[in-house]
Design an enzyme around this catalytic site. Structure first.
Site, PDB file in Angstrom:
ATOM      1  N   LYS A  74     -15.553   2.164 -15.238  1.00 50.78           N
ATOM      2  CA  LYS A  74     -15.474   2.233 -13.790  1.00 50.78           C
ATOM      3  C   LYS A  74     -16.704   2.139 -13.137  1.00 50.78           C
ATOM      4  CE  LYS A  74     -12.063   3.573 -11.081  1.00 50.78           C
ATOM      5  NZ  LYS A  74     -10.622   2.940 -10.951  1.00 50.78           N
ATOM      6  N   GLY A 179       8.669   6.854  -1.817  1.00 53.07           N
ATOM      7  CA  GLY A 179       7.810   5.807  -1.388  1.00 53.07           C
ATOM      8  C   GLY A 179       8.477   4.490  -1.376  1.00 53.07           C
ATOM      9  N   GLY A 181       6.451   1.557  -0.868  1.00 57.29           N
ATOM     10  CA  GLY A 181       5.502   0.520  -0.529  1.00 57.29           C
ATOM     11  C   GLY A 181       5.416  -0.422  -1.607  1.00 57.29           C
ATOM     12  N   ASN A 182       4.463  -0.936  -2.069  1.00 64.63           N
ATOM     13  CA  ASN A 182       4.357  -2.003  -3.186  1.00 64.63           C
ATOM     14  C   ASN A 182       5.194  -1.536  -4.446  1.00 64.63           C
ATOM     15  OD1 ASN A 182       3.009  -2.981  -5.514  1.00 64.63           O
ATOM     16  ND2 ASN A 182       2.557  -4.352  -4.198  1.00 64.63           N
ATOM     17  N   VAL A 183       4.877  -0.219  -4.871  1.00 67.16           N
ATOM     18  CA  VAL A 183       5.708   0.024  -5.937  1.00 67.16           C
ATOM     19  C   VAL A 183       7.078   0.368  -5.786  1.00 67.16           C
ATOM     20  CG1 VAL A 183       5.825   1.854  -7.855  1.00 67.16           C
ATOM     21  CG2 VAL A 183       3.514   1.231  -7.119  1.00 67.16           C
ATOM     22  N   GLY A 184       7.587   1.160  -4.750  1.00 68.51           N
ATOM     23  CA  GLY A 184       8.885   1.498  -4.581  1.00 68.51           C
ATOM     24  C   GLY A 184       9.966   0.333  -3.935  1.00 68.51           C
TER      25      GLY A 184
HETATM   26  P1  NAD Z   1       1.560   1.672  -0.456  1.00 66.84           P
HETATM   27  O1  NAD Z   1       0.618   2.144   0.109  1.00 66.84           O
HETATM   28  O2  NAD Z   1       1.912   0.343  -0.735  1.00 66.84           O
HETATM   29  O3  NAD Z   1       2.968   2.524  -0.238  1.00 66.84           O
HETATM   30  C1  NAD Z   1       3.094   3.915  -0.412  1.00 66.84           C
HETATM   31  C2  NAD Z   1       4.510   4.669   0.357  1.00 66.84           C
HETATM   32  O4  NAD Z   1       4.630   5.603   0.387  1.00 66.84           O
HETATM   33  C3  NAD Z   1       4.775   4.009   1.818  1.00 66.84           C
HETATM   34  O5  NAD Z   1       6.025   3.567   1.974  1.00 66.84           O
HETATM   35  C4  NAD Z   1       4.411   5.251   2.493  1.00 66.84           C
HETATM   36  O6  NAD Z   1       5.421   5.453   3.610  1.00 66.84           O
HETATM   37  C5  NAD Z   1       4.978   6.219   1.479  1.00 66.84           C
HETATM   38  N1  NAD Z   1       4.552   7.706   1.490  1.00 66.84           N
HETATM   39  C6  NAD Z   1       3.511   8.275   2.131  1.00 66.84           C
HETATM   40  N2  NAD Z   1       3.542   9.489   2.299  1.00 66.84           N
HETATM   41  C7  NAD Z   1       4.868   9.964   1.854  1.00 66.84           C
HETATM   42  C8  NAD Z   1       5.496  11.143   1.623  1.00 66.84           C
HETATM   43  N3  NAD Z   1       5.098  12.290   2.017  1.00 66.84           N
HETATM   44  N4  NAD Z   1       6.968  10.920   1.171  1.00 66.84           N
HETATM   45  C9  NAD Z   1       7.392  10.050   0.674  1.00 66.84           C
HETATM   46  N5  NAD Z   1       6.824   8.693   0.952  1.00 66.84           N
HETATM   47  C10 NAD Z   1       5.568   8.603   1.415  1.00 66.84           C
HETATM   48  O7  NAD Z   1       1.409   2.287  -2.278  1.00 66.84           O
HETATM   49  P2  NAD Z   1       1.529   1.795  -3.568  1.00 66.84           P
HETATM   50  O8  NAD Z   1       0.683   0.636  -4.137  1.00 66.84           O
HETATM   51  O9  NAD Z   1       3.164   1.467  -3.828  1.00 66.84           O
HETATM   52  O10 NAD Z   1       1.323   2.822  -4.559  1.00 66.84           O
HETATM   53  C11 NAD Z   1       2.120   4.033  -4.700  1.00 66.84           C
HETATM   54  C12 NAD Z   1       1.615   5.006  -5.816  1.00 66.84           C
HETATM   55  O11 NAD Z   1       1.529   4.375  -7.040  1.00 66.84           O
HETATM   56  C13 NAD Z   1       0.158   5.396  -5.457  1.00 66.84           C
HETATM   57  O12 NAD Z   1       0.103   6.842  -6.038  1.00 66.84           O
HETATM   58  C14 NAD Z   1      -0.647   4.501  -6.205  1.00 66.84           C
HETATM   59  O13 NAD Z   1      -2.104   5.134  -6.644  1.00 66.84           O
HETATM   60  C15 NAD Z   1       0.284   4.444  -7.454  1.00 66.84           C
HETATM   61  N6  NAD Z   1      -0.098   3.127  -8.221  1.00 66.84           N
HETATM   62  C16 NAD Z   1       0.060   1.966  -7.608  1.00 66.84           C
HETATM   63  C17 NAD Z   1      -0.263   0.631  -8.230  1.00 66.84           C
HETATM   64  C18 NAD Z   1      -0.175  -0.644  -7.554  1.00 66.84           C
HETATM   65  O14 NAD Z   1      -0.063  -1.769  -8.400  1.00 66.84           O
HETATM   66  N7  NAD Z   1       0.346  -0.846  -6.478  1.00 66.84           N
HETATM   67  C19 NAD Z   1      -0.733   0.733  -9.470  1.00 66.84           C
HETATM   68  C20 NAD Z   1      -0.884   2.042 -10.196  1.00 66.84           C
HETATM   69  C21 NAD Z   1      -0.483   3.158  -9.568  1.00 66.84           C
END
Ligand code: NAD
Length: 367
Positions: A74, A179, A181-184
């Site tokens: 890292k 959530g 976002g990207n993952v959801g």
């Molecule tokens: P993102 O920023 O694209 O989306 C986050 C989502 O969470 C948004 O829809 C936001 O409105 C929602 N949110 C925020 N606060 C909230 C709450 N209190 N209740 C419900 N929803 C809420 O983020 P992402 O990339 O989807 O990542 C989500 C999680 O997954 C993070 O913990 C991130 O560290 C983890 N993660 C992401 C990746 C990746 O490739 N994107 C990889 C590994 C882990």
């Protein structure tokens, strides 16, 4: 400084400074038994050696468990990116890249982390002179962007394995996703395409719930146009936190850390919790859930699609190849973890840590 040295590492701690740009940074290479240490660079005003060391060690286990030929590492650059211009930021990233050039890509491969994205990875690779020095580059440079949905795709496959393990039928299952976002979003897309009903989805503004199931295309449109899932018409609007208590078989955290706490844990009805987000649940609660028969798939098993995608980028794979490898690795790793957990009656997290350590030990270069 609390650095614990043991047989695994850390192998190298490199602290660098460039008087011209004021760049101060650190790279910790924790272990390279399985391949070059892989881990992102974060830029924050407070990052220090101890924080980078802890994250580097986590990457050793995450990469070993993902079953990719990478060790753990890292980097951190100490800077407040809100107080500097993009030009200054680029100069700092370039100076950092040159300062650690000696170890890339043989011992360290960088990637984006906090306050670092595609653009910064392009700067890093160009300053380094070797495209293989980092992942997360723009698509024109051979990058495999997050927008392809590798993490959501991996969480989806981990979920399918768990469903089969518990002998549940797809048509009888309902899912809640925290959530959007990207993952959801990708998670919902793949689940609904498979005919698995997603009945509840939350974002920071609230939860939308319909026990007959939510329509993915409509929900995406509503989120894009109005900014929140709660504006979806055919459903009940609840608070974000209400998602946890929905009557579902599967609850997938995909937003914030520490989602499941001592205060809300007893309201959960789900039997399977595949962790899409990082650290949504403490180890103690995982242990309690294991004893109660609730299956928690830990974050570093379920959400490894992103790191597997980084590996595919280093072998110059296409998006198709990425999806193929993510599916294959996540499915195999989840299955191995579940079998070990059952065989030894230990919680899945402990089973997966045992597997990761065995993989790293088996390739110990010092033996
Ligand atoms: P993102 O920023 O694209 O989306 C986050 C989502 O969470 C948004 O829809 C936001 O409105 C929602 N949110 C925020 N606060 C909230 C709450 N209190 N209740 C419900 N929803 C809420 O983020 P992402 O990339 O989807 O990542 C989500 C999680 O997954 C993070 O913990 C991130 O560290 C983890 N993660 C992401 C990746 C990746 O490739 N994107 C990889 C590994 C882990």
């Amino acid at each position: 400084m609390k650095i614990k040295y043991d047989k695994f590492g850390p192998e190298k701690i490199i602290q660098v400074y460039d008087p011209k740009t004021g760049m101060r940074g650190v790279t910790v290479i924790h272990n390279t038994n399985l391949g070059p240490g892989k881990g992102g660079i974060r830029m924050t005003p407070t990052v220090d050696v101890e924080e980078v060391y802890r994250l580097a060690e986590t990457m050793t286990w995450k990469n070993a468990l993902a079953d990719i030929p990478f060790g753990g590492a890292k980097s951190g650059i100490i800077a407040d990116d809100k107080k500097i211009s993009q030009e200054e930021k680029d100069e700092i990233v370039a100076a950092f890249s040159k300062a650690i050039k000696e170890v890339t890509p043989e011992l360290y491969i960088a990637g984006p982390d906090m306050n670092m994205a595609e653009h910064e990875m392009e700067i890093f690779a160009n300053a380094n002179g070797d495209k293989k020095s980092c992942t997360g580059k723009p698509a024109e440079m051979g990058g495999l962007p997050h927008e392809l949905g590798s993490t959501g795709f991996g969480v989806y496959h981990s979920t399918l394995v768990a469903i089969e393990h518990l002998g549940l039928k797809h048509e009888e299952i309902s899912v809640a996703i925290e959530g959007f976002g990207n993952v959801g979003t990708f998670l919902m897309k793949f689940l609904t395409e498979k005919g698995i009903k997603v009945v509840g989805v939350s974002d920071s503004k609230g939860t939308i719930y319909n026990k007959e199931g939510l329509d993915y295309d409509k929900l995406m449109k509503v989120k894009e146009e109005s900014g929140s899932v709660i504006n979806y018409e055919e459903g009940e609007k609840l608070e974000s936190k209400d998602l946890l208590a929905l009557d579902v078989e599967i609850l997938i955290p995909a937003a914030i850390p520490d989602l499941i706490t001592n205060e809300n844990k007893d309201s959960i009805k789900a039997k399977i919790i595949p962790c899409g987000s990082n650290l949504p649940i403490s180890e103690e609660i995982e242990e309690e859930f294991h004893k109660k028969g609730i299956l928690v798939i830990p974050d570093f098993v379920a959400n490894a699609g992103g790191v597997i995608s980084s590996y595919v980028e280093t072998i110059e794979g296409t998006p198709e190849k990425m999806f193929e490898i993510v599916e294959e690795k996540i499915t195999a790793n989840t299955l191995e973890m579940l079998e070990r957990s059952k065989e030894k009656n230990i919680k899945p997290r402990d089973a997966s840590m045992e597997i990761a350590k065995e993989r790293v030990e088996a390739r110990d270069k010092n033996v």
